[in-house]
Design a protein around this motif. Structure first.
Motif, short mmCIF file in Angstrom:
data_model
loop_
_atom_site.label_atom_id
_atom_site.label_comp_id
_atom_site.label_asym_id
_atom_site.label_seq_id
_atom_site.Cartn_x
_atom_site.Cartn_y
_atom_site.Cartn_z
N CYS A 32 0.81 -1.23 0.00
CA CYS A 32 0.00 0.00 0.00
C CYS A 32 0.84 1.28 0.00
O CYS A 32 0.33 2.35 -0.31
N HIS A 33 2.09 1.21 0.40
CA HIS A 33 3.09 2.27 0.33
C HIS A 33 2.85 3.48 1.23
O HIS A 33 3.79 4.11 1.64
N THR A 34 1.60 3.87 1.51
CA THR A 34 1.35 5.08 2.31
C THR A 34 0.76 4.75 3.67
O THR A 34 0.42 5.65 4.42
N VAL A 35 0.63 3.49 3.98
CA VAL A 35 0.03 3.05 5.24
C VAL A 35 1.07 2.29 6.04
O VAL A 35 1.81 1.46 5.50
N GLU A 36 1.13 2.57 7.35
CA GLU A 36 2.07 1.86 8.20
C GLU A 36 1.72 0.37 8.22
O GLU A 36 0.56 -0.02 8.36
N GLU A 37 2.74 -0.46 8.06
CA GLU A 37 2.55 -1.90 8.01
C GLU A 37 2.51 -2.47 9.42
O GLU A 37 3.52 -2.79 10.02
N THR A 38 1.30 -2.61 9.95
CA THR A 38 1.07 -3.24 11.24
C THR A 38 0.48 -4.63 10.98
O THR A 38 0.09 -4.94 9.85
N MET A 39 0.35 -5.43 12.03
CA MET A 39 -0.27 -6.75 11.85
C MET A 39 -1.71 -6.61 11.38
O MET A 39 -2.15 -7.34 10.51
N VAL A 40 -2.44 -5.67 11.95
CA VAL A 40 -3.84 -5.48 11.55
C VAL A 40 -3.92 -5.10 10.08
O VAL A 40 -4.76 -5.60 9.34
N HIS A 41 -3.01 -4.23 9.66
CA HIS A 41 -3.02 -3.82 8.25
C HIS A 41 -2.73 -5.00 7.33
O HIS A 41 -3.46 -5.26 6.38
N VAL A 42 -1.68 -5.74 7.63
CA VAL A 42 -1.27 -6.85 6.76
C VAL A 42 -2.36 -7.91 6.66
O VAL A 42 -2.68 -8.37 5.57
N LEU A 43 -2.93 -8.30 7.79
CA LEU A 43 -3.85 -9.43 7.81
C LEU A 43 -5.30 -9.08 7.52
O LEU A 43 -6.07 -9.94 7.10
N ARG A 44 -5.68 -7.79 7.68
CA ARG A 44 -7.09 -7.47 7.52
C ARG A 44 -7.39 -6.21 6.74
O ARG A 44 -8.37 -6.17 6.01
N HIS A 45 -6.58 -5.16 6.82
CA HIS A 45 -6.94 -3.88 6.23
C HIS A 45 -6.19 -3.50 4.96
O HIS A 45 -6.54 -2.50 4.33
N CYS A 46 -5.19 -4.24 4.59
CA CYS A 46 -4.49 -3.98 3.33
C CYS A 46 -5.48 -4.17 2.18
O CYS A 46 -6.39 -5.01 2.27
N SER A 47 -5.33 -3.44 1.11
CA SER A 47 -6.27 -3.56 -0.01
C SER A 47 -6.31 -4.99 -0.55
O SER A 47 -7.38 -5.49 -0.93
N LEU A 48 -5.19 -5.67 -0.56
CA LEU A 48 -5.15 -7.07 -0.99
C LEU A 48 -5.97 -7.94 -0.04
O LEU A 48 -6.75 -8.78 -0.47
N ALA A 49 -5.81 -7.71 1.26
CA ALA A 49 -6.56 -8.49 2.26
C ALA A 49 -8.05 -8.20 2.15
O ALA A 49 -8.87 -9.13 2.15
N ILE A 50 -8.43 -6.94 2.04
CA ILE A 50 -9.84 -6.59 1.94
C ILE A 50 -10.46 -7.24 0.73
O ILE A 50 -11.55 -7.82 0.80
N TRP A 51 -9.79 -7.15 -0.41
CA TRP A 51 -10.32 -7.75 -1.64
C TRP A 51 -10.53 -9.25 -1.45
O TRP A 51 -11.56 -9.79 -1.82
N THR A 52 -9.56 -9.91 -0.86
CA THR A 52 -9.63 -11.35 -0.67
C THR A 52 -10.72 -11.72 0.33
O THR A 52 -11.54 -12.60 0.07
N TRP A 53 -10.74 -11.04 1.49
CA TRP A 53 -11.73 -11.37 2.51
C TRP A 53 -13.16 -11.15 2.01
O TRP A 53 -14.06 -11.90 2.35
N THR A 54 -13.36 -10.11 1.20
CA THR A 54 -14.72 -9.87 0.70
C THR A 54 -15.19 -10.99 -0.23
O THR A 54 -16.40 -11.15 -0.43
N HIS A 55 -14.27 -11.76 -0.78
CA HIS A 55 -14.63 -12.91 -1.61
C HIS A 55 -14.76 -14.19 -0.79
O HIS A 55 -15.33 -15.17 -1.26
N LEU A 56 -14.25 -14.19 0.42
CA LEU A 56 -14.28 -15.40 1.24
C LEU A 56 -15.30 -15.36 2.38
O LEU A 56 -15.82 -16.39 2.77
N VAL A 57 -15.54 -14.17 2.91
CA VAL A 57 -16.42 -14.03 4.07
C VAL A 57 -17.85 -13.79 3.59
O VAL A 57 -18.09 -12.99 2.68
N HIS A 58 -18.79 -14.46 4.20
CA HIS A 58 -20.20 -14.30 3.85
C HIS A 58 -20.63 -12.87 4.14
O HIS A 58 -20.22 -12.26 5.14
N LEU A 59 -21.47 -12.32 3.28
CA LEU A 59 -21.93 -10.94 3.40
C LEU A 59 -22.54 -10.65 4.78
O LEU A 59 -22.34 -9.57 5.33
N ASN A 60 -23.23 -11.60 5.36
CA ASN A 60 -23.85 -11.40 6.67
C ASN A 60 -22.83 -11.21 7.79
O ASN A 60 -23.17 -10.69 8.84
#
Length: 124
Positions: A32-60
């Motif tokens: 992401c280049h402009t965001v501090e790389e924390t564990m939360v960012h890497v595993l959940r909030h990075c754009s790559l993680a968000i894109w992936t989780w939205t395809h894996l986690v049920h909408l509910n």
């Protein structure tokens, strides 16, 4: 994988924000280049993680998945039994996906292509 899980649950993953304490001069995410790389960012909030989780986690479950505190999020996902289609053991899928996010670093575009192919069942 066990070492990774231990490090994650004890907030010991070696992210760029942690290595700054050891003399590194770049706390930012490789992806992401402009965001501090924390564990939360890497595993959940990075754009790559968000894109992936939205395809894996049920909408509910989406708002809870992205909204809960990090330790609760870890525990919930480690002990959930099935994925959104009840086909795969969720804890294994979640752990493997988190490990990919953590380990890919600068090769994240390669991993993105693999995940996209797997999520679309295009494994040719």
């Amino acid at each position: 994988m066990h070492v990774f899980l231990w490090q994650a649950t004890h907030e010991r993953l070696c992210t760029n924000s942690r290595t700054i304490k050891r003399g590194s001069n770049n706390p930012f995410s490789h992806h992401c280049h402009t965001v501090e790389e924390t564990m939360v960012h890497v595993l959940r909030h990075c754009s790559l993680a968000i894109w992936t989780w939205t395809h894996l986690v049920h909408l509910n479950h989406m708002s809870n998945f992205f909204g809960m505190n990090f330790q609760d999020w870890l525990q919930l996902n480690l002990y959930t039994e099935a994925d959104r289609d009840n086909l795969n053991p969720w804890a294994e899928l979640w752990t493997t996906t988190c490990y990919f996010f953590y380990s890919c670093g600068e090769t994240s575009m390669f991993i993105t292509r693999i995940l996209y192919a797997l999520l679309n069942h295009d494994i040719s």
